[in-house]
Design an enzyme around this catalytic site. Sequence first.
Site, PDB file in Angstrom:
ATOM      1  N   SER A  75       0.847  -1.201   0.000  1.00 54.54           N
ATOM      2  CA  SER A  75       0.000   0.000   0.000  1.00 54.54           C
ATOM      3  C   SER A  75       0.880   1.249   0.000  1.00 54.54           C
ATOM      4  O   SER A  75       2.095   1.164   0.251  1.00 54.54           O
ATOM      5  CB  SER A  75      -0.893   0.001   1.237  1.00 54.54           C
ATOM      6  OG  SER A  75      -0.100   0.220   2.395  1.00 54.54           O
ATOM      7  N   ASP A 130      -1.205  -1.644  -3.968  1.00 56.85           N
ATOM      8  CA  ASP A 130      -2.567  -1.725  -3.436  1.00 56.85           C
ATOM      9  C   ASP A 130      -3.124  -0.303  -3.257  1.00 56.85           C
ATOM     10  O   ASP A 130      -2.470   0.537  -2.625  1.00 56.85           O
ATOM     11  CB  ASP A 130      -2.487  -2.443  -2.074  1.00 56.85           C
ATOM     12  CG  ASP A 130      -3.832  -2.836  -1.517  1.00 56.85           C
ATOM     13  OD1 ASP A 130      -4.769  -3.033  -2.303  1.00 56.85           O
ATOM     14  OD2 ASP A 130      -3.934  -2.968  -0.274  1.00 56.85           O
ATOM     15  N   ASN A 135      -8.114 -10.104  -1.486  1.00 59.45           N
ATOM     16  CA  ASN A 135      -7.166  -9.315  -0.681  1.00 59.45           C
ATOM     17  C   ASN A 135      -7.331  -9.563   0.812  1.00 59.45           C
ATOM     18  O   ASN A 135      -8.442  -9.423   1.349  1.00 59.45           O
ATOM     19  CB  ASN A 135      -7.423  -7.820  -0.911  1.00 59.45           C
ATOM     20  CG  ASN A 135      -6.948  -7.338  -2.260  1.00 59.45           C
ATOM     21  OD1 ASN A 135      -6.629  -8.134  -3.137  1.00 59.45           O
ATOM     22  ND2 ASN A 135      -6.899  -6.034  -2.420  1.00 59.45           N
TER      23      ASN A 135
HETATM   24  P1  13P Z   1      -8.813  -6.588   4.921  1.00 59.64           P
HETATM   25  O1  13P Z   1      -8.757  -5.352   5.773  1.00 59.64           O
HETATM   26  O2  13P Z   1     -10.164  -7.232   5.004  1.00 59.64           O
HETATM   27  O3  13P Z   1      -7.720  -7.521   5.195  1.00 59.64           O
HETATM   28  O4  13P Z   1      -8.662  -6.111   3.389  1.00 59.64           O
HETATM   29  C1  13P Z   1      -7.400  -5.881   2.835  1.00 59.64           C
HETATM   30  C2  13P Z   1      -7.479  -5.205   1.511  1.00 59.64           C
HETATM   31  O5  13P Z   1      -8.493  -5.122   0.860  1.00 59.64           O
HETATM   32  C3  13P Z   1      -6.223  -4.644   0.984  1.00 59.64           C
HETATM   33  O6  13P Z   1      -6.436  -3.944  -0.203  1.00 59.64           O
HETATM   34  O1  G3H Z   2      -6.775  -1.864   2.109  1.00 59.00           O
HETATM   35  C1  G3H Z   2      -5.889  -1.463   2.860  1.00 59.00           C
HETATM   36  C2  G3H Z   2      -4.811  -2.372   3.309  1.00 59.00           C
HETATM   37  O2  G3H Z   2      -5.212  -3.119   4.426  1.00 59.00           O
HETATM   38  C3  G3H Z   2      -3.550  -1.602   3.554  1.00 59.00           C
HETATM   39  O3  G3H Z   2      -3.649  -0.882   4.729  1.00 59.00           O
HETATM   40  O4  G3H Z   2      -3.008   1.416   4.035  1.00 59.00           O
HETATM   41  O5  G3H Z   2      -2.833   0.686   6.434  1.00 59.00           O
HETATM   42  O6  G3H Z   2      -1.239  -0.193   4.715  1.00 59.00           O
HETATM   43  P1  G3H Z   2      -2.617   0.333   5.000  1.00 59.00           P
HETATM   44 ZN    ZN Z   3      -8.339  -2.987  -0.302  1.00 56.00          ZN
END
Ligand code: 13P
Ligand code: G3H
Ligand code: ZN
Length: 323
Positions: free
Chosen positions: A50, A83, A267
Amino acid sequence: MALVTTTEMFKKAYNGGYAVGAFNVNNMEIVQGITEAAAELKSPVILQVSKGARAYANHTYLVKLVEAAVAEHPEIPIALHLDHGDSFELCKSCIDGGFTSVMIDASSKPFDENVALTKQVVEYAHAHGAVVEAELGTLAGIEDEVVVEAGHESYTRPEEVQEFVEKTGCDSLAIAIGTSHGAYKFTADQCTRNADGILVPPPLRFDVLEECIKRLPGFPIVLHGSSSVPQEYVDIINELGGKLPDAVGIPEEQLREASKSAVCKINIDSDSRLAMTAAIRKVFHDKPGEFDPRKYLGPARDEMKKLYIHKIVNVLGSNGKAE
Ligand code: 13P
Ligand code: G3H
Ligand code: ZN
């Protein structure tokens, strides 16, 4: 095998009735836990980063960790994916810096703006050998800086998906069918309670999924927000000094069902965080004198690996699918 894009992975997953796990990575133990599990099970896997992970660990460190995993496990296909990219510049920077796949998430923007930004990213990505995931519809929860309150999410409108994919040229599409980010996916009001007092979330909208699939035959669909928030981890955390009241996730049977359809990527991040936190809390509780990080990060890595093995076999069905 070098890092791959998701093109072949998704083709095989679509035809084979399984999904590939996309697990978020932030540090070495997570990368190792995921790739050791995938290699043991001969499963393809997507490591996703991310914007926040990149800010935390630094782009180069993460890419080098992933390259190390590729070198250690050359027998399985591994993709490196951004992501929730929120700008052209971020996507470009990841593509230029070795990612094989990016998500441009313009789902909070109006349809035409989402199309325009996605198309711009697709043109750059395709010219540089990378692929693009886009999103239509809004999940509840937190996506980096965007917070969507439960009750303000919106399901994907199936009548929009075909036009969106045709106009943007994206390679896969994330849709909103009732999954949600984080460990608090639903408010208590949105759930019922089972006999043990545990919250039971509303079922996923398989009707919306089916309508999207009908309009996009052969096209890979992505589900975000697909952690199941295992109660055993929540209990350990709460019993050993943590505070996660009424955390609730997506039941795994529903995700297993989805992975047999056009859903090719699922995900998962929050479940890794819970596994890691539960394992570390346990070490600190059982051995209060411990202060060697390897003595708590090691068990955390082992617990996450167990979780990934469980997900690959029982939720995704991608074991034995690496070629
Ligand atoms: P969760 O918070 O359900 O693990 O989802 C992760 C996600 O969608 C990352 O893009
Ligand atoms: O969808 C989000 C993911 O769980 C990543 O989370 O932005 O805190 O790294 P983050
Ligand atoms: Zn996500």
